[in-house]
Design a protein around this motif. Structure first.
Motif: not given
Length: 299
Positions: A246-267
């Protein structure tokens, strides 16, 4: 109690004792060489007094005796933490041949290294407190954040456990974070890497996996999972990057699922509630789930 009851009880006792006789993991009874979970939780409580001296310290002590009181607490933590680390080092494959005296020296060195990290941990926590206060309009004060927010408690225990994890201490970091998990409902693996200004709002049901990497100024709401795609490989997956970045300045709201080692959530990404993400997301993106269709039936 009549004779038949006594005989039945004696028989039950004997059958249970006989069940202890094999080498299954559940039967381990070498108490002297097992870490003491109660002692580790007590160390957590004392460390919280060190991290937040004005909030967790005993009210019996006056401000002018704080230095002496803190000296006693620090020495107590060093003594008991060293004792527990010495026990768990026996589980390390790196130290199979060390004598008890050598293990004690190693445990003492690790304990000193950890205690030297306390000012750094407090520096990170100061930013976490600021992030919670800035990010929650319901926060009346920073005092309220420190004394009542389960997210900050879970983060505080994680930051201590993570430093022990970096020092290759087995078992104890996980015992620490699972204690926080049982208290708050927030499950942060001590192996995760989390930057400054981390804010957990509400928090219940959050899961952050071992190889998760989180940048700075990240806000996470209740029910979020930062997990692996699959654990079917079991121990064969040990050491692999299984959880997202997960990058900088990220907001993740309730109930979200982010899965996997190759998954990148950028800034600068906003991840909407109840989303399920297994692919990377480019910076400055808002991800939302398509609105569900609601049906109303009037009888």
């Amino acid at each position: 109690m009549d004779r038949s009851d006594k005989q039945r009880i004696e028989g039950i006792v004997q059958r249970i004792l006989d069940d202890f006789g094999d080498d299954r993991a559940i039967n381990k009874t070498d108490l002297c060489n097992e870490p003491d979970k109660t002692a580790i939780i007590d160390v957590i409580d004392k460390l919280m007094k060190i991290l937040y001296p004005g909030y967790y310290s005993d009210k019996l002590y006056k401000i002018y005796s704080l230095k002496n009181n803190m000296s006693v607490i620090i020495e107590d933590v060093i003594f008991h933490l060293k004792k527990q680390i010495m026990i768990v080092l026996r589980y390390c494959k790196k130290f199979p041949e060390l004598t008890d005296a050598e293990l004690e020296d190693k445990a003492m060195d690790i304990t000193y290294e950890f205690m030297d990290k306390i000012p750094q941990i407090r520096d990170y926590l100061e930013t976490d407190i600021q992030a919670a206060f800035d990010g929650d309009p319901a926060a009346g004060s920073k005092d309220e954040v420190i004394l009542s927010y389960p997210g900050l408690y879970a983060i505080s225990v994680y930051r201590m456990a993570h430093e022990l994890c970096l020092l290759d201490v087995p078992m104890i970091p996980r015992i620490m974070t699972e204690h926080a998990h049982s208290v708050t409902g927030i499950d942060i693996h001590p192996g995760a890497t989390i930057g400054k200004y981390f804010f957990i709002d509400h928090g219940t049901g959050i899961v952050i996996g071992e190889t998760t990497i989180i940048g700075e100024h990240v806000k996470i709401y209740q029910g979020v999972t930062l997990g692996g795609l699959s654990t079917q490989g079991g121990q064969k997956l040990k050491g692999a990057k299984r959880h997202p970045t997960i990058g900088d300045n990220v907001t993740i709201y309730s109930g979200a699922s982010i899965l996997g080692g190759e998954t990148i959530i950028e800034d600068n990404v906003v991840v909407g509630g109840n989303t399920f993400i297994t692919n990377s997301v480019e910076k400055d993106t808002r991800v939302t789930a398509k609105k569900q269709e609601l049906q109303y039936k009037n009888n």
